[in-house]
Design an enzyme around this catalytic site. Structure first.
Site, PDB file in Angstrom:
ATOM      1  N   GLU A 254       0.853  -1.197   0.000  1.00 29.74           N
ATOM      2  CA  GLU A 254       0.000   0.000   0.000  1.00 29.74           C
ATOM      3  C   GLU A 254       0.878   1.232   0.000  1.00 29.74           C
ATOM      4  OE1 GLU A 254      -2.328  -0.387   3.544  1.00 29.74           O
ATOM      5  OE2 GLU A 254      -3.826  -1.629   2.583  1.00 29.74           O
ATOM      6  N   LYS A 256       2.407   4.367   1.521  1.00 32.39           N
ATOM      7  CA  LYS A 256       2.582   4.848   2.887  1.00 32.39           C
ATOM      8  C   LYS A 256       2.344   6.350   2.851  1.00 32.39           C
ATOM      9  CE  LYS A 256       5.744   4.853   6.842  1.00 32.39           C
ATOM     10  NZ  LYS A 256       5.293   6.103   7.380  1.00 32.39           N
ATOM     11  N   ARG A 261      -2.223   8.866  11.721  1.00 35.59           N
ATOM     12  CA  ARG A 261      -2.958   7.623  11.832  1.00 35.59           C
ATOM     13  C   ARG A 261      -4.246   7.861  12.620  1.00 35.59           C
ATOM     14  NH1 ARG A 261       0.242   2.180  12.894  1.00 35.59           N
ATOM     15  NH2 ARG A 261      -1.426   0.658  12.852  1.00 35.59           N
ATOM     16  N   ARG A 276      -2.824   7.867  16.920  1.00 39.96           N
ATOM     17  CA  ARG A 276      -1.946   6.742  17.214  1.00 39.96           C
ATOM     18  C   ARG A 276      -1.644   6.640  18.705  1.00 39.96           C
ATOM     19  NH1 ARG A 276       3.543   5.950  13.916  1.00 39.96           N
ATOM     20  NH2 ARG A 276       4.645   4.589  15.335  1.00 39.96           N
ATOM     21  N   GLU A 306      -5.217   6.535   7.450  1.00 41.14           N
ATOM     22  CA  GLU A 306      -4.324   7.681   7.584  1.00 41.14           C
ATOM     23  C   GLU A 306      -5.062   8.916   7.069  1.00 41.14           C
ATOM     24  OE1 GLU A 306      -1.310   7.201   8.909  1.00 41.14           O
ATOM     25  OE2 GLU A 306       0.012   8.801   8.207  1.00 41.14           O
ATOM     26  N   PHE A 347      -7.089   1.655   5.762  1.00 41.69           N
ATOM     27  CA  PHE A 347      -6.231   0.509   5.462  1.00 41.69           C
ATOM     28  C   PHE A 347      -6.448  -0.712   6.360  1.00 41.69           C
ATOM     29  CE2 PHE A 347      -3.287   3.557   7.684  1.00 41.69           C
ATOM     30  CZ  PHE A 347      -3.111   2.842   8.859  1.00 41.69           C
ATOM     31  N   ARG A 422       5.327  -4.942  17.185  1.00 44.59           N
ATOM     32  CA  ARG A 422       6.135  -4.723  15.981  1.00 44.59           C
ATOM     33  C   ARG A 422       6.664  -6.094  15.621  1.00 44.59           C
ATOM     34  NH1 ARG A 422       8.017   0.271  14.703  1.00 44.59           N
ATOM     35  NH2 ARG A 422       7.781   1.176  16.748  1.00 44.59           N
ATOM     36  N   LYS A 428       7.856  -0.994   6.463  1.00 45.03           N
ATOM     37  CA  LYS A 428       7.806   0.250   5.690  1.00 45.03           C
ATOM     38  C   LYS A 428       9.059   0.382   4.851  1.00 45.03           C
ATOM     39  CE  LYS A 428       9.312   2.513   9.859  1.00 45.03           C
ATOM     40  NZ  LYS A 428       9.000   3.355  10.971  1.00 45.03           N
TER      41      LYS A 428
HETATM   42  P1  AMP Z   1       6.397   5.129  10.934  1.00 48.34           P
HETATM   43  O1  AMP Z   1       5.647   6.220  11.667  1.00 48.34           O
HETATM   44  O2  AMP Z   1       7.427   5.644   9.990  1.00 48.34           O
HETATM   45  O3  AMP Z   1       6.863   4.032  11.851  1.00 48.34           O
HETATM   46  O4  AMP Z   1       5.333   4.412   9.986  1.00 48.34           O
HETATM   47  C1  AMP Z   1       4.142   3.881  10.481  1.00 48.34           C
HETATM   48  C2  AMP Z   1       3.000   4.845  10.215  1.00 48.34           C
HETATM   49  O5  AMP Z   1       2.731   4.962   8.834  1.00 48.34           O
HETATM   50  C3  AMP Z   1       1.677   4.365  10.760  1.00 48.34           C
HETATM   51  O6  AMP Z   1       1.555   4.635  12.133  1.00 48.34           O
HETATM   52  C4  AMP Z   1       0.663   5.129   9.943  1.00 48.34           C
HETATM   53  O7  AMP Z   1       0.389   6.369  10.573  1.00 48.34           O
HETATM   54  C5  AMP Z   1       1.411   5.451   8.671  1.00 48.34           C
HETATM   55  N1  AMP Z   1       0.816   4.869   7.445  1.00 48.34           N
HETATM   56  C6  AMP Z   1       0.682   5.531   6.276  1.00 48.34           C
HETATM   57  N2  AMP Z   1       0.141   4.766   5.335  1.00 48.34           N
HETATM   58  C7  AMP Z   1      -0.109   3.550   5.895  1.00 48.34           C
HETATM   59  C8  AMP Z   1      -0.653   2.328   5.417  1.00 48.34           C
HETATM   60  N3  AMP Z   1      -1.065   2.181   4.161  1.00 48.34           N
HETATM   61  N4  AMP Z   1      -0.728   1.298   6.296  1.00 48.34           N
HETATM   62  C9  AMP Z   1      -0.291   1.429   7.577  1.00 48.34           C
HETATM   63  N5  AMP Z   1       0.236   2.565   8.082  1.00 48.34           N
HETATM   64  C10 AMP Z   1       0.335   3.625   7.255  1.00 48.34           C
END
Ligand code: AMP
Length: 560
Positions: A254, A256, A261, A276, A306, A347, A422, A428
């Site tokens: 998907e 990102k 969130r 979040r 998101e 999502f 996790r 990601k």
């Molecule tokens: P990070 O904050 O870099 O650890 O990445 C995780 C965050 O990406 C999640 O908490 C979401 O807020 C965001 N996110 C954006 N797009 C998506 C998606 N398609 N699926 C899950 N999380 C997503």
């Protein structure tokens, strides 16, 4: 229960290092406590009077607490400040203030755990004019009859930082030990119960009264936010595919999105929205509430997505920093909806008429898609591809970046939802780190083991117009001990001013630094700060004229 008994327990726990001993002590305390006090005990042992997602904040700062300590003990605020500095802990300063009280009271009135909780709830409820004064009075009231140890833990509790080393894992194991038989399987049952309720008060009470079977029956409830599932970082699409699933067929990719969130709870006509961190932000997003009410055909649901802001004129997505203004906004929300409209990209679905936590992602998404009527640009399903083919994913990744999004999420379509964990079912993939060559303009000596080393370096880029170096953040990680010693050795001759542990330097030493991204920051004179900077190498091949320019910093910032 007497608060003094809890203070004794805090003291025992604070002096215990090994987790097994902590768990033993806690389990004994839980099984011996009065049944009505047990739920309160688990929250107070975590150092907060409320569970994480309750919309309750004590709103008590350190300075307000200091005023309350002064009021209760008759010590001057300056004296308290000195003790605070000496001990590094306002709780210990409060204990000293009580010890040194001129008119020793007989610590007569004994406080119960319930009274403390009641006062904390009152403190959280004070709002508006005069509320600060009332908070001070309430804290001073708690402290007025306290002995030194009680004062220490009361102060740490109002500040939300107990420092006794009891984390969620210890509470979980202690509940399994106290009310079940403490086996690994029991720990698993308690863990699951916590994942679905996100509330140890419910878990401990159920464990006590209904044991294993009762815990196994606990379920997700609408209105009680679930701890979200977390992502791990993959260095590339290829490693992401390998790590997320055993078979590439199970990979779902998907976009990102770069937003916020959102966990959305639907209960009949009611819609609630949590971030979040599980803060309730429903009032800030009436547009999301409306989009969900109109386009999600479910009586009871918990969905995840998101929220991304966009520019109403160009339709282009706006950076997170702009969107975050909407989260902070408490007034004039209608105007904010016009200037920063948002899209909700869904999502996941954790509940639709029944819990879906144990369902596979592809099944959860099939349910989500069956209840959602997409209504761009207000509400959409996140852009996705069901493929584990590397070259298709490389193209999809490029599409995400071209659309101004952060990168891709690679998910295991066969995995169940794992609240708060996790576990590698979600990887990601974002562009690799940026680097800059910057000059050290200022530094601070470290504390502790490295106290003779200049361990915190402030780095500057070059403003070509003024010829000055402007700071873009500070660096303190990524060095080996030897490298740090070399940095210090090379910086000390460049010191031209010393103020305590801080030194100003002649800008000579150029370093290469990598970082995750640039953020706008009022803290540094360039207006930017590197996020998670790490030392890469010395750049002795560059003179200070080769230091990266402010213009390059601005370019990177705008291209993120
Ligand atoms: P990070 O904050 O870099 O650890 O990445 C995780 C965050 O990406 C999640 O908490 C979401 O807020 C965001 N996110 C954006 N797009 C998506 C998606 N398609 N699926 C899950 N999380 C997503």
């Amino acid at each position: 229960m007497e608060y003094g008994a809890l203070v004794d327990l805090y003291e025992d726990l604070e002096t215990t290092d090994a987790d097994t001993a902590l768990i033993e002590q806690l389990a004994t305390a839980l099984s011996e406590a009065d049944p009505e006090t047990v739920p309160l005990l688990v929250t107070l042992l975590q150092g907060r009077p409320f569970v994480a997602w309750e919309d309750c904040d004590l709103g008590v700062s350190s300075s307000l607490t200091r005023t309350a300590i002064a009021k209760a003990t008759g010590q001057s605020e300056d004296q308290i400040e000195d003790w605070w500095r000496e001990t590094g802990d306002l709780g210990s300063a409060a204990a000293k203030a009580v010890e040194n009280e001129r008119q020793q009271t007989l610590f007569g009135q004994s406080l119960t755990v319930e009274q403390v909780q009641e006062t904390l709830e009152q403190i959280a409820a004070y709002e508006g004019t005069g509320s600060q004064g009332r908070k001070v009075d309430a804290i001073a009231g708690l402290l007025s009859d306290a002995d030194p140890a009680t004062a220490k833990y009361l102060v740490r509790t109002v500040l939300g930082h107990l420092r006794i080393g009891v984390g969620e894992g210890v509470i979980r194991d202690a509940i399994a030990e106290a009310f079940l038989s403490g086996t690994e399987a029991d720990v698993g049952v308690v863990e699951r119960a916590y994942q679905v309720t996100n509330d140890y008060r419910v878990v401990v009470q159920t464990a006590r009264t209904e044991g294993r079977d009762g815990l196994a029956e606990l379920e997700v409830a609408i209105g009680r936010p679930i701890d979200v599932m977390l992502a791990e970082k993959a260095e590339s699409i290829e490693t992401g595919i390998e790590r997320v699933a055993a078979e590439p067929e199970a990979v779902l990719a998907e976009f990102k999105y770069d937003g916020v969130r959102a966990q959305i709870h639907v209960d009949g006509g009611e819609v609630q929205m949590f971030t979040r961190r599980l803060t309730d932000v429903t009032t800030q997003f009436p547009d999301i509430v409306e989009a969900v009410s109109e386009n999600v055909n479910a009586e009871r649901a918990i969905l995840e997505g998101e929220i991304v802001g966009y520019n109403p004129e160009t339709g282009e997505m706006v950076p997170f920093q702009v969107l975050s203004k909407r989260i902070k906004r408490k007034n004039n929300i209608e105007a904010a909806i016009e200037t920063i409209p948002v899209t909700l990209y869904l999502f996941d679905a954790m509940y639709v008429e029944e819990s879906l936590l144990e369902s596979r992602l592809e099944d959860r998404l099939a349910v989500l898609e069956s209840v959602l009527t997409e209504q761009p640009p207000a509400i959409e399903r996140a852009e996705n591809r069901r493929t584990g083919n590397r070259s298709e994913l490389e193209t999809f990744y490029q599409d995400a970046l071209d659309a101004g999004q952060e990168g891709l999420m690679l998910k295991n379509a066969e995995a169940t939802y794992q609240p708060g964990s996790r576990v590698g079912y979600m990887m990601k993939v974002k562009p690799t780190l940026e680097t800059l060559d910057l000059v050290v303009v200022r530094a601070t000596y470290s504390e502790g083991r490295r106290s003779n080393q200049l361990g915190r370096l402030y780095l500057g880029c070059r403003n070509e117009e003024t010829g000055e170096f402007e700071e873009v953040g500070r660096l303190s990680t990524g060095f080996t001990d030897e490298e740090l010693a070399i940095v210090t050795e090379r910086l000390e001759p460049l010191i031209h001013e010393t103020d305590g542990r801080d030194v100003t330097l002649e800008p000579k030493l150029v370093l290469e630094v990598e970082f995750e991204e640039l953020q706008g920051s009022p803290e540094y004179d360039s207006g930017y700060a590197m996020r998670f900077p790490r030392f890469v190498d010395f750049r002795d091949d560059l003179s200070v004229r080769g230091v990266d320019t402010l213009e390059r910093v601005e370019d990177i910032y705008h291209s993120q």
